[in-house]
Scaffold this motif. Structure first.
Motif, short mmCIF file in Angstrom:
data_model
loop_
_atom_site.label_atom_id
_atom_site.label_comp_id
_atom_site.label_asym_id
_atom_site.label_seq_id
_atom_site.Cartn_x
_atom_site.Cartn_y
_atom_site.Cartn_z
N SER A 17 12.38 -14.54 -24.70
CA SER A 17 11.16 -14.00 -25.26
C SER A 17 11.32 -14.07 -26.77
CB SER A 17 10.91 -12.56 -24.79
OG SER A 17 11.78 -11.67 -25.43
N ARG A 18 10.24 -13.86 -27.47
CA ARG A 18 10.33 -13.92 -28.93
C ARG A 18 9.57 -12.78 -29.57
NH1 ARG A 18 8.03 -19.46 -30.39
NH2 ARG A 18 7.75 -19.88 -28.23
N ALA A 19 10.05 -12.37 -30.73
CA ALA A 19 9.43 -11.28 -31.46
C ALA A 19 8.41 -11.79 -32.46
CB ALA A 19 10.50 -10.46 -32.18
N ARG A 71 17.22 -18.92 -33.13
CA ARG A 71 16.57 -18.86 -34.44
C ARG A 71 15.13 -18.37 -34.31
NH1 ARG A 71 20.18 -20.96 -37.88
NH2 ARG A 71 21.51 -22.66 -37.15
N ARG A 72 14.72 -17.59 -35.25
CA ARG A 72 13.33 -17.11 -35.39
C ARG A 72 12.96 -16.04 -34.36
NH1 ARG A 72 10.56 -19.37 -39.86
NH2 ARG A 72 11.42 -21.42 -40.20
N GLY A 73 13.74 -15.01 -34.23
CA GLY A 73 13.36 -13.86 -33.43
C GLY A 73 13.39 -14.03 -31.93
N LEU A 74 14.20 -14.95 -31.43
CA LEU A 74 14.31 -15.13 -29.97
C LEU A 74 15.20 -14.05 -29.36
CD1 LEU A 74 14.78 -18.98 -29.61
CD2 LEU A 74 12.79 -17.63 -29.00
N HIS A 75 14.92 -13.74 -28.11
CA HIS A 75 15.72 -12.79 -27.34
C HIS A 75 16.20 -13.50 -26.08
CE1 HIS A 75 14.29 -9.46 -29.83
NE2 HIS A 75 13.13 -10.09 -29.80
N LEU A 76 17.44 -13.31 -25.72
CA LEU A 76 18.06 -13.97 -24.57
C LEU A 76 18.43 -12.92 -23.54
CD1 LEU A 76 19.32 -16.60 -23.41
CD2 LEU A 76 21.42 -15.93 -24.60
N ALA A 77 18.04 -13.17 -22.28
CA ALA A 77 18.37 -12.24 -21.20
C ALA A 77 19.58 -12.70 -20.42
CB ALA A 77 17.18 -12.07 -20.25
N ALA A 78 19.73 -14.01 -20.20
CA ALA A 78 20.85 -14.52 -19.39
C ALA A 78 21.05 -15.99 -19.67
CB ALA A 78 20.56 -14.30 -17.91
N VAL A 79 22.26 -16.46 -19.36
CA VAL A 79 22.60 -17.88 -19.45
C VAL A 79 23.11 -18.31 -18.09
CG1 VAL A 79 24.12 -19.58 -20.54
CG2 VAL A 79 23.21 -17.68 -21.89
#
Length: 75
Positions: free
Chosen positions: A2-4, A62-70
């Protein structure tokens, strides 16, 4: 992910070395959109065959991304 922000964003995956100096086997460009902080979307990018085996991996968001899982995919 997701991104902010609503700006273009990128994800860079580096194998070995420090982020920005190691091998860059995958990069993913996410164009600007209306995704919000709570709008999660799966994304993926193929990696070349020469990145087989065991490596140290570094993800650069980069640029406000959010990571939940890989997760890795089986070939």
């Amino acid at each position: 992910m997701s991104r902010a922000t609503v700006e273009d964003a990128t994800v860079e995956l580096y194998a070995d070395g420090d982020p920005g100096t190691g091998t860059l086997p995958a990069g993913l460009h996410l164009p600007a959109g209306t995704d919000g902080r709570n709008d999660w979307s799966p994304v993926g990018a193929p990696t070349p065959a020469e990145v087989a085996g065991v490596h140290d991996l570094h993800l650069v968001l980069r640029r406000g991304l959010h990571l939940a899982a890989v997760a890795g995919a089986k070939r």
